[in-house]
Design a protein around this motif. Structure first.
Motif, PDB file in Angstrom:
ATOM      1  N   SER A 229       0.824  -1.205   0.000  1.00 49.63           N
ATOM      2  CA  SER A 229       0.000   0.000   0.000  1.00 49.63           C
ATOM      3  C   SER A 229       0.861   1.258   0.000  1.00 49.63           C
ATOM      4  N   VAL A 233       0.184   2.770  -3.438  1.00 46.29           N
ATOM      5  CA  VAL A 233      -1.139   3.380  -3.270  1.00 46.29           C
ATOM      6  C   VAL A 233      -1.091   4.722  -2.533  1.00 46.29           C
ATOM      7  N   SER A 290      -8.874  -0.972   3.408  1.00 47.93           N
ATOM      8  CA  SER A 290      -8.115  -1.027   2.152  1.00 47.93           C
ATOM      9  C   SER A 290      -9.035  -0.985   0.936  1.00 47.93           C
ATOM     10  N   GLY A 294      -9.114   1.951  -1.941  1.00 48.19           N
ATOM     11  CA  GLY A 294      -8.955   1.651  -3.361  1.00 48.19           C
ATOM     12  C   GLY A 294     -10.073   2.229  -4.216  1.00 48.19           C
ATOM     13  N   CYS A 382      -4.556  -1.336  -5.111  1.00 46.63           N
ATOM     14  CA  CYS A 382      -5.008  -1.444  -3.712  1.00 46.63           C
ATOM     15  C   CYS A 382      -6.041  -2.555  -3.560  1.00 46.63           C
TER      16      CYS A 382
END
Length: 413
Positions: A229, A233, A290, A294, A382
């Protein structure tokens, strides 16, 4: 929600930090805006973030070993003093209009080196300043709430100051914000923890810490998830000046709205975590957070409406905060006492250490394929990482059930 404030030392720490972290976010916002305004380069914008955070990748495990061998209270005083000097140097440069990008990048690197040790010390110190160890998860969540409140107030204040007074006032404000921290640290009364006898076995400590994290299967999977992540991300934040200035034709205040929106989402998430009575659902919280992160940044990537974009930023703040803090709480509460500082250092390496690498990659990729497409790809990565995590978590559980011996009374014999 505020039960950890019963501890006098934590209360002093909390109040002192409440001023300092606002100054830190104010400076962070001002630097990002200033670098992009001076250079117009997305790459240099990413490089600035990279240099301010990359030391954590290499120094966090070393910091975990060193901090575990010295008095954390004295170490914190030293590190905060060094951070104050760095902030003061930057304030002087900008006050005298020395807009030298090389000086700014060098000071960002120095800040990163200090932070690699400071964050490890700060996280490890929690166990020393909370009287009731059952309040530790609440203290971690409150500290996150504080940081995310500052993420709202700092950029908002920076936006006003940048628009009306200039960057130098932001940097001077950050320099002055360290005074309450140093005063609160000096007022604390902490019993020094037992120091290690041998202070030169850092390589052995590093290997021992790595072996421990590797053997703790759930912790290892969560840290790998965080590393993915942070690398692919979370670095989408680096591109927010581009969204503010180029995509939505805004100014410094518009940029501060993006940062503050993420901060609002983060503080809502932190409040939820602070009110949890138990800390045994961190894995489920991490998965949900998460997914939320995303999907929100995929929508953000292609939004043409500023209001929708800011709402997406707030939702991404909820997801990002819940993801990182749930892993932090798990590491803090599940680590063995003698391994806590090293476990935390690996958490910081996976989190703070990977973000700068991701910022550099994202800055380069967005230069090639465009900002919107880059952020959308980050959201997809993600979601895919969550699918992989859940698959291996269930696969491991299935293997454990298959290898579990059948009880005698339920067998055919």
């Amino acid at each position: 929600m505020f039960k950890a404030l019963k501890s006098k030392n934590f209360k002093l720490f909390f109040y002192g930090q409440s001023v300092s972290v606002i100054g830190t976010w104010m400076q962070k916002t001002a630097i990002s805006w200033m670098v992009y305004s001076i250079t117009g380069s997305v790459f240099l914008l990413g490089l600035t973030t990279f240099l301010s955070m990359i030391p954590s990748l290499f120094l966090a495990p070393l910091a975990g070993s060193i901090i575990g061998r010295y008095d954390r209270h004295k170490s914190m005083l030293l590190l905060q003093s060094m951070a104050m000097i760095q902030a003061g140097t930057l304030a002087i440069l900008i006050y005298f209009k020395i807009y030298n990008i090389n000086f700014i990048l060098a000071l960002s690197l120095i800040q990163g080196i200090i932070n690699a040790f400071d964050m490890t010390c700060r996280q490890t110190m929690m166990i020393d300043i909370v009287d009731d160890k059952e309040d530790l998860p609440n203290a971690v969540a409150l500290n996150s709430t504080l940081n995310n409140f500052a993420r709202i107030a700092g950029p908002a204040l920076a936006g006003i100051i940048l628009h009306n007074y200039g960057e130098d006032i932001c940097f001077i404000g950050n320099f002055l914000s360290y005074i309450p921290v140093l005063i609160s640290l000096l007022m604390m009364k902490i019993t020094p923890h037992i120091k290690a006898v041998d202070k030169f076995k850092m390589l052995e400590d590093f290997i021992e810490g790595f072996d421990y994290v590797k053997k703790e299967a759930e912790m290892a999977k969560m840290l790998l998830m965080l590393m993915c992540s942070s690398l692919f991300v979370i670095s989408f934040n680096t591109l927010m000046p581009v969204f503010a200035k180029d995509i939505f034709s805004g100014n410094a205040q518009t940029f501060s709205w993006f940062e503050s929106a993420a901060g609002i989402g983060s503080i809502l998430s932190a409040i939820y975590l602070a009110n949890l009575k138990k800390s045994d659902q961190m894995s489920k919280i991490m998965i949900a957070a998460s997914l939320l992160l995303g999907f929100s940044i995929i929508i953000l990537a292609y939004s043409n409406n500023l209001t929708v974009a800011l709402i997406c930023m707030a939702i991404s703040g909820i997801g990002m905060m819940a993801q990182t803090s749930s892993i932090n709480i798990y590491v803090q509460t599940q680590s063995a006492v003698n391994m806590r500082s090293r476990s935390i250092s690996y958490y910081l390496m996976a989190y703070q250490g990977m973000i700068p690498v991701g910022s550099l990659i994202i800055g380069y990729v967005s230069h090639i394929i465009g900002t919107r497409h880059t952020v959308a790809i980050q959201g997809i990565i993600c979601i895919l990482s969550v699918i992989v995590y859940v698959y291996y978590k269930k696969h491991k559980s299935s293997e454990e059930l298959e290898t579990c011996p059948v009880p005698y009374e339920n067998s055919k014999f």
